[in-house]
Design a protein around this motif. Structure first.
Motif, mmCIF file in Angstrom:
data_model
loop_
_atom_site.group_PDB
_atom_site.id
_atom_site.type_symbol
_atom_site.label_atom_id
_atom_site.label_comp_id
_atom_site.label_asym_id
_atom_site.label_seq_id
_atom_site.Cartn_x
_atom_site.Cartn_y
_atom_site.Cartn_z
ATOM 1 N N MET A 33 37.210 47.481 45.037
ATOM 2 C CA MET A 33 35.941 47.275 44.343
ATOM 3 C C MET A 33 35.584 48.468 43.462
ATOM 4 O O MET A 33 34.933 48.332 42.433
ATOM 5 C CB MET A 33 34.827 47.007 45.361
ATOM 6 C CG MET A 33 33.497 46.606 44.717
ATOM 7 S SD MET A 33 33.592 45.068 43.742
ATOM 8 C CE MET A 33 33.762 43.845 45.041
ATOM 9 N N LEU B 192 37.122 47.996 40.180
ATOM 10 C CA LEU B 192 36.385 46.955 39.467
ATOM 11 C C LEU B 192 35.095 47.515 38.889
ATOM 12 O O LEU B 192 34.727 47.221 37.746
ATOM 13 C CB LEU B 192 36.079 45.788 40.401
ATOM 14 C CG LEU B 192 35.313 44.605 39.797
ATOM 15 C CD1 LEU B 192 36.041 44.042 38.577
ATOM 16 C CD2 LEU B 192 35.110 43.518 40.847
ATOM 17 N N ASP C 256 39.119 38.531 39.355
ATOM 18 C CA ASP C 256 38.776 39.954 39.266
ATOM 19 C C ASP C 256 38.973 40.486 37.852
ATOM 20 O O ASP C 256 38.188 41.307 37.373
ATOM 21 C CB ASP C 256 39.631 40.766 40.247
ATOM 22 C CG ASP C 256 39.128 40.639 41.686
ATOM 23 O OD1 ASP C 256 38.047 40.039 41.876
ATOM 24 O OD2 ASP C 256 39.814 41.125 42.603
ATOM 25 N N ASP C 257 40.038 40.020 37.186
ATOM 26 C CA ASP C 257 40.287 40.450 35.804
ATOM 27 C C ASP C 257 39.206 39.935 34.865
ATOM 28 O O ASP C 257 38.920 40.552 33.839
ATOM 29 C CB ASP C 257 41.658 39.958 35.332
ATOM 30 C CG ASP C 257 42.798 40.661 36.037
ATOM 31 O OD1 ASP C 257 43.315 41.638 35.502
ATOM 32 O OD2 ASP C 257 43.147 40.238 37.155
ATOM 33 N N ALA D 180 36.072 39.497 35.820
ATOM 34 C CA ALA D 180 34.762 39.889 36.346
ATOM 35 C C ALA D 180 33.818 40.500 35.316
ATOM 36 O O ALA D 180 32.636 40.120 35.266
ATOM 37 C CB ALA D 180 34.943 40.835 37.534
ATOM 38 N N ARG E 69 32.005 33.963 39.990
ATOM 39 C CA ARG E 69 31.303 35.154 40.489
ATOM 40 C C ARG E 69 31.346 35.183 42.019
ATOM 41 O O ARG E 69 31.555 36.241 42.630
ATOM 42 C CB ARG E 69 29.841 35.145 40.014
ATOM 43 C CG ARG E 69 29.646 35.521 38.559
ATOM 44 C CD ARG E 69 28.151 35.503 38.223
ATOM 45 N NE ARG E 69 27.889 35.776 36.821
ATOM 46 C CZ ARG E 69 26.671 35.794 36.291
ATOM 47 N NH1 ARG E 69 25.612 35.534 37.060
ATOM 48 N NH2 ARG E 69 26.490 36.050 35.014
ATOM 49 N N VAL F 124 34.648 36.422 43.142
ATOM 50 C CA VAL F 124 34.798 37.873 42.958
ATOM 51 C C VAL F 124 34.126 38.620 44.115
ATOM 52 O O VAL F 124 34.683 39.552 44.706
ATOM 53 C CB VAL F 124 34.198 38.330 41.611
ATOM 54 C CG1 VAL F 124 34.160 39.849 41.536
ATOM 55 C CG2 VAL F 124 35.008 37.768 40.448
ATOM 56 N N SER G 273 36.056 38.220 47.451
ATOM 57 C CA SER G 273 37.473 38.667 47.491
ATOM 58 C C SER G 273 37.609 40.072 48.032
ATOM 59 O O SER G 273 36.663 40.840 48.065
ATOM 60 C CB SER G 273 38.075 38.587 46.084
ATOM 61 O OG SER G 273 37.449 39.500 45.216
#
Length: 399
Positions: A1, A4, A360-361, A363, A393, A396, A399
């Motif tokens: 995270m 991210l 995630d990519d 996000a 969302r 994400v 995950s």
């Protein structure tokens, strides 16, 4: 995270910078005004378009449910028409096929293609030792600028005429004024020779008719007609979502696409079935007349079948690439294509999640979307972007 959070931070910083860019502000303001005025008058002139869009929504829904069968039918038809058809599961397979067809040391002229951007097609072909020229005016500007598209139909929408003049003056080694007609003229003069000396022409496609194997390409500049008609080899690289059952349905889909893309009637609609041919001597069909001697179609998956298989996201594959949603997106209006990666704005975040690495990519884009629904109001396919963004969302977060 943590990674991210860093990515979202960098992305947000870039968005804020883009929102203060005077070139973007000037160019997008002009483009949005022009788009809205043109579409409004076009819909008044062709009022049947909205009803036709409803029919196309049904066509696309059926086509996604029967995609595998349609692709097999199309590939058989292309082979029957003396072309060669291939299926590529992912980017690596695309380039393995291209290596066999193209090899190295070739001069290639290329039409605009979002799939080409997704695959980094020009860069991959150049890396293999080929000389590649973008022939769409906007893409040509970005090739010289070493930049990426900021809109799916108008890739250089963020570059005003004043900046184009600077780019062309530097490349052509002569003064090019910020006059659009003169800017178009110098590119026309430069590319003319490339079309007729190129070894290969590459294009995308707006829609493919499974029953006949015919490829339909909408354009206005005439560059695609030259790319696909002048070189001895034509390669079509097209996503599997572009398949529809019949030629009639392909033309219905094409009409809705160009109407919502701001055109009452495009300058050119290219319909290509195979290599050029003639039967003028003793009615014997001979392939390789004035146009290409070889015709190849590569159908690309690269995450599309996974998108189609998920009930909540299948509708994203209905996207016609008309680009209308972006002109209505409040975020896109101030940041242009900085709101996105290859695919842009709300619908682009969904596509990014499936064809460019996962939720995630996507996000940063997912959390940029306002979920205001203005894109849905403009979309001819009525794609529920806010709902899909909300679901992604959640993925994400979990995950």
């Amino acid at each position: 995270m943590t990674d991210l959070n860093k990515e979202i931070g960098a992305y947000t910083k870039n968005l804020n910078k883009a929102s203060k860019d005077p070139n973007i502000n000037r160019a997008i303001t002009r483009a949005v005004k022009s788009y809205r005025e043109t579409v409004s008058s076009t819909m008044d002139r062709y009022p049947h378009t909205e009803k036709l869009a409803e029919e196309v929504r049904e066509i696309k829904a059926y086509s996604m449910q029967h995609n595998k069968a349609l692709m097999e039918q199309a590939m058989e038809a292309i082979e029957r028409n003396h072309g060669k058809a291939f299926f590529a599961k992912d980017k690596d397979e695309v380039f393995r096929i291209l290596d066999e067809i193209v090899g190295t040391g070739k001069v290639i002229v290329k039409g605009k293609s979002m799939l080409g951007e997704e695959l980094k097609l020009r860069h991959g072909l150049e890396k293999a030792g080929n000389e590649v020229w973008e022939t769409d005016l906007g893409e040509f500007i970005l090739q010289l600028k070493d930049d990426r598209p900021m809109h799916i139909l108008s890739p250089a929408i963020h570059v005003p005429r004043e900046q184009v003049a600077e780019i062309f003056t530097d490349f052509f080694k002569k003064e090019v004024p910020p006059d659009i007609a003169q800017e178009v003229g110098v590119v026309r003069e430069f590319l003319r020779e490339k079309y007729f000396t190129a070894d290969i022409g590459i294009s995308g496609a707006n829609v493919v008719a499974a029953d006949t194997g015919q490829v339909v390409i909408i354009e206005n500049e005439g560059n695609v007609r030259l790319c696909t008609g002048a070189p001895p080899v034509h390669i079509v690289i097209v996503g599997i979502e572009k398949l529809v059952p019949s030629f009639l349905e392909a033309m219905m889909t094409a009409e809705v696409t160009w109407r919502y893309a701001q055109y009452g009637a495009p300058s050119y609609v290219n319909i290509i079935s195979g290599p050029s041919k003639t039967g003028d001597i003793e009615k014997v069909t001979t392939y390789g007349a004035h146009g290409p001697k070889e015709f190849y179609v590569i159908f690309v998956d690269n995450g599309r079948s996974k998108m189609m298989a998920e009930e909540h996201f299948s509708q994203a594959s209905h996207c016609l690439r008309c680009g209308g949603c972006m002109y209505e997106c409040p975020v896109f209006q101030v940041t242009a294509g900085h709101y996105g990666k290859t695919y842009l704005s709300g619908i682009g975040s969904v596509w990014t999640a499936f064809v460019e690495g996962g939720a995630d990519d996507a996000a940063p884009m997912l959390y940029t979307c306002l979920r205001c629904g203005r894109c849905v109001e403009r979309c001819p396919m009525q794609i529920d972007v806010p709902s899909m963004v909300g679901e992604l969302r959640s993925r994400v977060v979990s995950s």
